[in-house]
Enzyme design. Structure first.
Site, short mmCIF file in Angstrom:
data_model
loop_
_atom_site.label_atom_id
_atom_site.label_comp_id
_atom_site.label_asym_id
_atom_site.label_seq_id
_atom_site.Cartn_x
_atom_site.Cartn_y
_atom_site.Cartn_z
N ASP A 54 -0.21 5.24 0.97
CA ASP A 54 -0.52 6.23 2.02
C ASP A 54 -0.65 5.56 3.38
O ASP A 54 -1.44 4.63 3.56
CB ASP A 54 -1.82 6.96 1.67
CG ASP A 54 -1.67 7.87 0.47
OD1 ASP A 54 -1.00 8.90 0.61
OD2 ASP A 54 -2.22 7.54 -0.59
N ASP A 110 0.88 -1.16 0.00
CA ASP A 110 0.00 0.00 0.00
C ASP A 110 0.93 1.22 0.00
O ASP A 110 2.15 1.08 0.15
CB ASP A 110 -0.88 -0.03 1.25
CG ASP A 110 -1.70 1.24 1.41
OD1 ASP A 110 -2.39 1.61 0.44
OD2 ASP A 110 -1.63 1.85 2.49
N ASP A 139 -1.57 -0.86 5.99
CA ASP A 139 -1.69 -0.17 7.28
C ASP A 139 -3.14 0.06 7.69
O ASP A 139 -3.41 0.44 8.82
CB ASP A 139 -1.00 1.20 7.21
CG ASP A 139 -1.77 2.16 6.33
OD1 ASP A 139 -2.35 3.13 6.86
OD2 ASP A 139 -1.81 1.95 5.10
#
Length: 223
Positions: free
Chosen positions: A10, A8, A168
């Protein structure tokens, strides 16, 4: 055998996510309003079209005649100021270097747009590590839909069983799991309190465990 990693972006590679919340809270305060985290958390890791929209919410809870585009501009300016001092999350560069030495294929699957992601990749000089960058520009549905991960697998010529996803956010982890990847979560300061779905391993940061040990853990779990 693990042959590739998909990250991922961001909140995982660089923590833009908590900065967005901080920036929006700053704008809300200017209008004597509050942005509850439990509402904002709904849009972490996905698009505002699929989750909570903090700009529209501000209009709903205030009696002021506000312009959405102006609110977005103020938030973006505040975000840019804070991000000037932010660096890659701990351990990220080490993982990228190690993966490259191991001959692993690397990709990004992000619900953000390509221009946004490539801007930070170039600023932090890590674009060279990734063979593909899959973003919202190339799929009809972003996370928690698995489309971004399926596209990255196709571009990297990998099967889900050969690939580890690093996420995250809860929405991102859900997407990776739905695509069949081995999912490792690395929450940041803002997402660490969220409830995550299925995953093989949780790290506080990539400094907590070497990439080699992560791969060993995943391989043993899959045995």
């Amino acid at each position: 055998m693990i042959k590739g990693l998909i990250f991922d972006f961001d909140g995982l590679v660089i923590d833009t996510e908590s900065v967005w919340y901080e920036s929006l809270c700053h704008v809300y305060e200017k209008h004597n309003a509050e942005l509850p985290f439990d509402l904002y958390s709904q849009c972490i890791g996905t698009s505002l079209d699929r989750g909570f929209n903090p700009y529209h919410y501000l209009l709903e809870i205030t009696d002021q005649n506000l312009d959405v585009e102006e609110i977005k501009r103020q938030s973006a300016e505040q975000h840019a100021r804070i991000m000037q001092d932010r660096t890659l999350r701990p351990g990220v560069l080490s993982y990228l270097d190690t993966a490259t030495k191991m001959g692993l294929k690397l990709g990004i699957a992000s619900s953000s747009h390509l221009e946004w992601v490539t801007r930070f990749l170039n600023e932090h000089q890590i674009a060279k590590y990734f063979s593909c960058v899959c973003t919202a520009d190339f799929v009809e549905k972003v996370k928690p839909d698995p489309a971004l991960y399926l596209l990255a697998l196709e571009q990297l010529d990998l099967s889900p069983n050969e690939t580890i996803a690093f996420e995250d956010s809860a929405n991102g982890a859900k997407a990776a799991h739905a695509a069949g990847l081995h999912t490792v979560i690395v929450p940041n300061a803002m997402t660490e309190h969220l409830t995550f779905g299925p995953h093989l391993l949780r790290l506080t940061s990539m400094e907590e465990m070497s990439l080699e040990d992560v791969i060993t853990h995943v391989s043993r779990s899959n045995a």
